[in-house]
Design a protein around this motif. Structure first.
Motif, PDB file in Angstrom:
ATOM      1  N   ARG A  30       0.854  -1.190   0.000  1.00  0.00           N
ATOM      2  CA  ARG A  30       0.000   0.000   0.000  1.00  0.00           C
ATOM      3  C   ARG A  30       0.885   1.233   0.000  1.00  0.00           C
ATOM      4  NH1 ARG A  30      -2.973  -3.222   3.748  1.00  0.00           N
ATOM      5  NH2 ARG A  30      -4.957  -3.840   2.841  1.00  0.00           N
ATOM      6  N   ASP A  31       0.562   2.189  -0.827  1.00  0.00           N
ATOM      7  CA  ASP A  31       1.293   3.463  -0.904  1.00  0.00           C
ATOM      8  C   ASP A  31       2.791   3.270  -1.085  1.00  0.00           C
ATOM      9  OD1 ASP A  31      -1.079   4.917  -0.591  1.00  0.00           O
ATOM     10  OD2 ASP A  31      -0.948   4.787   1.597  1.00  0.00           O
ATOM     11  N   GLY A  32       3.181   2.226  -1.825  1.00  0.00           N
ATOM     12  CA  GLY A  32       4.587   2.018  -2.129  1.00  0.00           C
ATOM     13  C   GLY A  32       5.401   1.384  -1.030  1.00  0.00           C
ATOM     14  N   ALA A  33       4.777   1.035   0.098  1.00  0.00           N
ATOM     15  CA  ALA A  33       5.499   0.414   1.207  1.00  0.00           C
ATOM     16  C   ALA A  33       4.956  -0.994   1.405  1.00  0.00           C
ATOM     17  CB  ALA A  33       5.326   1.215   2.487  1.00  0.00           C
ATOM     18  N   GLU A  34       5.840  -1.961   1.581  1.00  0.00           N
ATOM     19  CA  GLU A  34       5.375  -3.333   1.800  1.00  0.00           C
ATOM     20  C   GLU A  34       4.670  -3.400   3.136  1.00  0.00           C
ATOM     21  OE1 GLU A  34       7.082  -7.749   2.524  1.00  0.00           O
ATOM     22  OE2 GLU A  34       8.141  -6.513   1.075  1.00  0.00           O
ATOM     23  N   VAL A  35       3.468  -3.884   3.103  1.00  0.00           N
ATOM     24  CA  VAL A  35       2.678  -3.993   4.319  1.00  0.00           C
ATOM     25  C   VAL A  35       2.780  -5.395   4.893  1.00  0.00           C
ATOM     26  CG1 VAL A  35       0.356  -3.893   5.278  1.00  0.00           C
ATOM     27  CG2 VAL A  35       1.083  -2.195   3.596  1.00  0.00           C
ATOM     28  N   ASP A  36       2.655  -6.386   4.040  1.00  0.00           N
ATOM     29  CA  ASP A  36       2.668  -7.753   4.552  1.00  0.00           C
ATOM     30  C   ASP A  36       2.973  -8.716   3.421  1.00  0.00           C
ATOM     31  OD1 ASP A  36       2.470  -9.772   6.402  1.00  0.00           O
ATOM     32  OD2 ASP A  36       0.292  -9.740   6.519  1.00  0.00           O
ATOM     33  N   THR A  37       3.559  -9.826   3.775  1.00  0.00           N
ATOM     34  CA  THR A  37       3.790 -10.903   2.831  1.00  0.00           C
ATOM     35  C   THR A  37       3.609 -12.212   3.576  1.00  0.00           C
ATOM     36  OG1 THR A  37       5.314 -11.848   1.204  1.00  0.00           O
ATOM     37  CG2 THR A  37       6.295 -10.901   3.175  1.00  0.00           C
ATOM     38  N   THR A  38       3.049 -13.181   2.909  1.00  0.00           N
ATOM     39  CA  THR A  38       2.845 -14.470   3.548  1.00  0.00           C
ATOM     40  C   THR A  38       2.898 -15.568   2.500  1.00  0.00           C
ATOM     41  OG1 THR A  38       1.411 -15.738   5.040  1.00  0.00           O
ATOM     42  CG2 THR A  38       0.315 -14.431   3.342  1.00  0.00           C
ATOM     43  N   TYR A  39       3.204 -16.753   2.937  1.00  0.00           N
ATOM     44  CA  TYR A  39       3.192 -17.909   2.048  1.00  0.00           C
ATOM     45  C   TYR A  39       2.778 -19.116   2.868  1.00  0.00           C
ATOM     46  CZ  TYR A  39       7.436 -19.681   4.182  1.00  0.00           C
ATOM     47  OH  TYR A  39       8.337 -20.155   5.086  1.00  0.00           O
ATOM     48  N   SER A  40       2.321 -20.119   2.184  1.00  0.00           N
ATOM     49  CA  SER A  40       1.968 -21.368   2.842  1.00  0.00           C
ATOM     50  C   SER A  40       1.948 -22.476   1.809  1.00  0.00           C
ATOM     51  CB  SER A  40       0.594 -21.262   3.502  1.00  0.00           C
ATOM     52  OG  SER A  40       0.310 -22.446   4.222  1.00  0.00           O
ATOM     53  N   TYR A  41       2.118 -23.679   2.262  1.00  0.00           N
ATOM     54  CA  TYR A  41       1.984 -24.833   1.395  1.00  0.00           C
ATOM     55  C   TYR A  41       1.437 -25.981   2.215  1.00  0.00           C
ATOM     56  CZ  TYR A  41       6.665 -25.585   3.332  1.00  0.00           C
ATOM     57  OH  TYR A  41       7.732 -25.694   4.184  1.00  0.00           O
ATOM     58  N   ARG A  42       0.653 -26.807   1.553  1.00  0.00           N
ATOM     59  CA  ARG A  42       0.045 -27.952   2.233  1.00  0.00           C
ATOM     60  C   ARG A  42       1.071 -29.042   2.434  1.00  0.00           C
ATOM     61  NH1 ARG A  42      -5.810 -28.534  -0.723  1.00  0.00           N
ATOM     62  NH2 ARG A  42      -6.569 -26.551   0.018  1.00  0.00           N
ATOM     63  N   THR A  43       0.943 -29.714   3.555  1.00  0.00           N
ATOM     64  CA  THR A  43       1.841 -30.826   3.834  1.00  0.00           C
ATOM     65  C   THR A  43       1.059 -32.118   4.045  1.00  0.00           C
ATOM     66  OG1 THR A  43       1.833 -30.280   6.189  1.00  0.00           O
ATOM     67  CG2 THR A  43       3.606 -29.350   4.851  1.00  0.00           C
ATOM     68  N   ASP A  44      -0.216 -32.105   3.620  1.00  0.00           N
ATOM     69  CA  ASP A  44      -1.033 -33.316   3.742  1.00  0.00           C
ATOM     70  C   ASP A  44      -0.308 -34.475   3.079  1.00  0.00           C
ATOM     71  OD1 ASP A  44      -2.833 -31.438   4.656  1.00  0.00           O
ATOM     72  OD2 ASP A  44      -4.068 -31.482   2.855  1.00  0.00           O
ATOM     73  N   ASP A  45      -0.027 -35.491   3.833  1.00  0.00           N
ATOM     74  CA  ASP A  45       0.605 -36.702   3.312  1.00  0.00           C
ATOM     75  C   ASP A  45       1.942 -36.441   2.605  1.00  0.00           C
ATOM     76  OD1 ASP A  45      -1.611 -38.220   4.180  1.00  0.00           O
ATOM     77  OD2 ASP A  45      -2.689 -37.711   2.336  1.00  0.00           O
ATOM     78  N   ALA A  46       2.595 -35.330   2.917  1.00  0.00           N
ATOM     79  CA  ALA A  46       3.883 -35.016   2.288  1.00  0.00           C
ATOM     80  C   ALA A  46       5.010 -35.358   3.248  1.00  0.00           C
ATOM     81  CB  ALA A  46       3.946 -33.538   1.924  1.00  0.00           C
ATOM     82  N   ASP A  47       6.062 -35.929   2.697  1.00  0.00           N
ATOM     83  CA  ASP A  47       7.231 -36.177   3.534  1.00  0.00           C
ATOM     84  C   ASP A  47       8.109 -34.923   3.516  1.00  0.00           C
ATOM     85  OD1 ASP A  47       8.750 -36.198   1.147  1.00  0.00           O
ATOM     86  OD2 ASP A  47       8.627 -38.378   0.987  1.00  0.00           O
ATOM     87  N   SER A  48       9.181 -34.937   4.284  1.00  0.00           N
ATOM     88  CA  SER A  48      10.014 -33.747   4.397  1.00  0.00           C
ATOM     89  C   SER A  48      10.645 -33.361   3.062  1.00  0.00           C
ATOM     90  CB  SER A  48      11.088 -33.941   5.462  1.00  0.00           C
ATOM     91  OG  SER A  48      11.936 -35.019   5.123  1.00  0.00           O
TER      92      SER A  48
END
Length: 100
Positions: A30-48
């Protein structure tokens, strides 16, 4: 809000409104300034290993998008990201040392 931005915003909302999503990265500015960033990924039945590949895939996709937007090659963007990460880490250590 101009039509092009509204179109992209609507497209982003449509993409996020999908139960088949396995990972996402979102940044809000917003207004040229980073306000927030987020990420996610599912790990359902996923190994490391699968979790690691998903995280790397998100990073690679983000680097590709930044490079494309900036008109730069991936290597330059990746090198700059590493340099910035090191500077942020160093600044954090310096701030912690000053607090002690």
């Amino acid at each position: 809000m101009d039509d092009a931005f509204q179109t992209e915003l609507d497209a982003a909302r449509d993409l996020l409104d999908d139960d088949s999503i396995t990972a996402f990265h979102v940044g809000v500015v917003r207004d040229g300034a980073e306000v927030d960033t987020t990420y996610s990924y599912r790990t359902d039945d996923a190994d490391s290993q699968q979790e690691g590949f998903q995280a790397l895939s998100l990073l690679a996709t983000h680097l590709r998008l930044v490079a494309s937007e900036a008109g730069l090659d991936y290597e330059t963007v990746a090198a700059d990201a590493v340099t910035l990460a090191q500077q942020v880490e160093e600044a954090g250590r310096t701030a912690d040392a000053e607090d002690e």
